[in-house]
Design a protein around this motif. Structure first.
Motif, PDB file in Angstrom:
ATOM      1  N   GLY A  57      13.958  -3.544   3.806  1.00 60.01           N
ATOM      2  CA  GLY A  57      12.772  -3.934   4.550  1.00 60.01           C
ATOM      3  C   GLY A  57      12.792  -3.642   6.027  1.00 60.01           C
ATOM      4  N   ASN A  58      13.968  -3.347   6.608  1.00 61.92           N
ATOM      5  CA  ASN A  58      14.033  -3.104   8.049  1.00 61.92           C
ATOM      6  C   ASN A  58      15.219  -2.188   8.354  1.00 61.92           C
TER       7      ASN A  58
ATOM      8  N   SER B 105       6.345   3.896   4.302  1.00 64.03           N
ATOM      9  CA  SER B 105       5.971   2.794   3.418  1.00 64.03           C
ATOM     10  C   SER B 105       4.932   3.312   2.436  1.00 64.03           C
TER      11      SER B 105
ATOM     12  N   ARG C 179       9.548   0.659   1.078  1.00 62.22           N
ATOM     13  CA  ARG C 179       9.955   1.528   2.183  1.00 62.22           C
ATOM     14  C   ARG C 179      11.070   2.477   1.727  1.00 62.22           C
TER      15      ARG C 179
END
Length: 306
Positions: free
Chosen positions: A171-172, A210, A215
């Motif tokens: 996610g990051n 995304s 992602r």
């Protein structure tokens, strides 16, 4: 009198061109520009099927006799986030934790004196193209059947060594960086780590897209003295052409909803919505289905009826 008319959807693909889990691959180029064997480092899934992955396919030779079709996909680039990973990578290379297991899994190679990687905006274009392609096929083999390094050639990028890391579901940027760091793995599972610590590489370009809530991340590395010009980070919805070889396609599905319509004389109805699904080899099973952006038209066999 009620008249029934069957309506059939015909899909016409709109061809567009634009500029424009984890796995690792490594490539060296000799003075004759002949590639050495590429290495991709496999990794078992980390627990439940819903967890992110650091992919595991090695590059392959181009498919012989396959035809290609370009399919447009709309993705959202998150390049500001992707670029933020650079400081962590360089901190890793120059810090006290820069080591990896040797093949005996008992001794380590300490990576001392590594220089920081410089950010290459031309290499970023390669990474951005590859990130969009992971939506279709999560592999070091591109959807057109060629290996990942053909994306360098398409950008006119020259190098003496190159490597690629890919990932999906994180996610990051910090989370995927930690995944690629592979501190709890043995030698066979530290391919991504070794790429980030390779002293033969001096450039990096990073990308994130995304798509459908998932992602996809890419690191492209190179040793190069090519000039690079800083560009603004792309954080926008972007349509990217993805070339797919016919031999890579497992299934194409056209799913109209509803599957049929009925029309009274002198009345009109809304036409069905058509979902076009493209299934390609090595599609990540936990990722969203690949739905190309296509234009379609409708026709009726008997125009005297409708």
């Amino acid at each position: 009198m009620r008249k029934w008319i069957s309506v059939f959807a015909m899909i016409f693909l709109c061809l567009t061109f634009s500029q424009g889990v984890h796995a690792s691959a490594m490539q060296d180029v000799s003075e004759y520009d002949v590639c050495d064997d590429e290495i991709a480092y496999a990794e078992d899934p980390m627990g439940a099927e819903s967890v992110p992955v650091l992919g595991e396919n090695s590059a392959e030779e181009p498919l012989v006799g396959a035809t290609e079709q370009s399919y447009p996909f709309t993705v959202v680039y998150r390049q500001s986030e992707a670029r933020n990973m650079l400081s962590e990578i360089n901190g890793f290379r120059t810090g006290s934790n820069a080591w990896y297991w040797n093949e005996d899994n008992e001794t380590k190679t300490e990576c001392t004196g590594l220089s920081e990687l410089s950010y290459d905006y031309e290499l970023e274009k390669v990474a951005m193209q590859r990130a969009a392609e992971l939506v279709v096929s999560f592999s070091h083999t591109r959807p057109n059947g060629t290996d990942c390094y053909t994306a360098y050639a398409e950008q006119g990028y020259t190098y003496s060594a190159a490597a690629e890391n890919i990932a999906a579901g994180y996610g990051n940027p910090h989370a995927v960086f930690v995944g690629w760091r592979e501190e709890d793995k043995d030698y066979s599972g530290q391919g991504h780590r070794r790429n980030m610590l390779d002293s033969d590489l001096n450039r990096i370009g990073i990308a994130c897209v995304s798509y459908g809530g998932t992602r996809y991340w890419v690191q492209e590395f190179a040793y190069s003295d090519e000039p690079t010009t800083e560009t603004a980070a792309n954080d926008a919805e972007t349509t990217v052409p993805v070339s797919v070889a016919s031999d890579m396609i497992e299934r194409i599905s056209l799913n109209p909803t509803p599957t049929s319509v009925s029309v009274r004389e002198k009345e009109s109805v809304s036409l069905p919505i058509v979902n076009f699904i493209l299934r390609v080899k090595d599609h990540w099973k936990n990722g969203p289905v690949a739905r190309p952006d296509v234009e379609y038209t409708w026709s009726v066999h008997n125009t005297s009826m409708a």
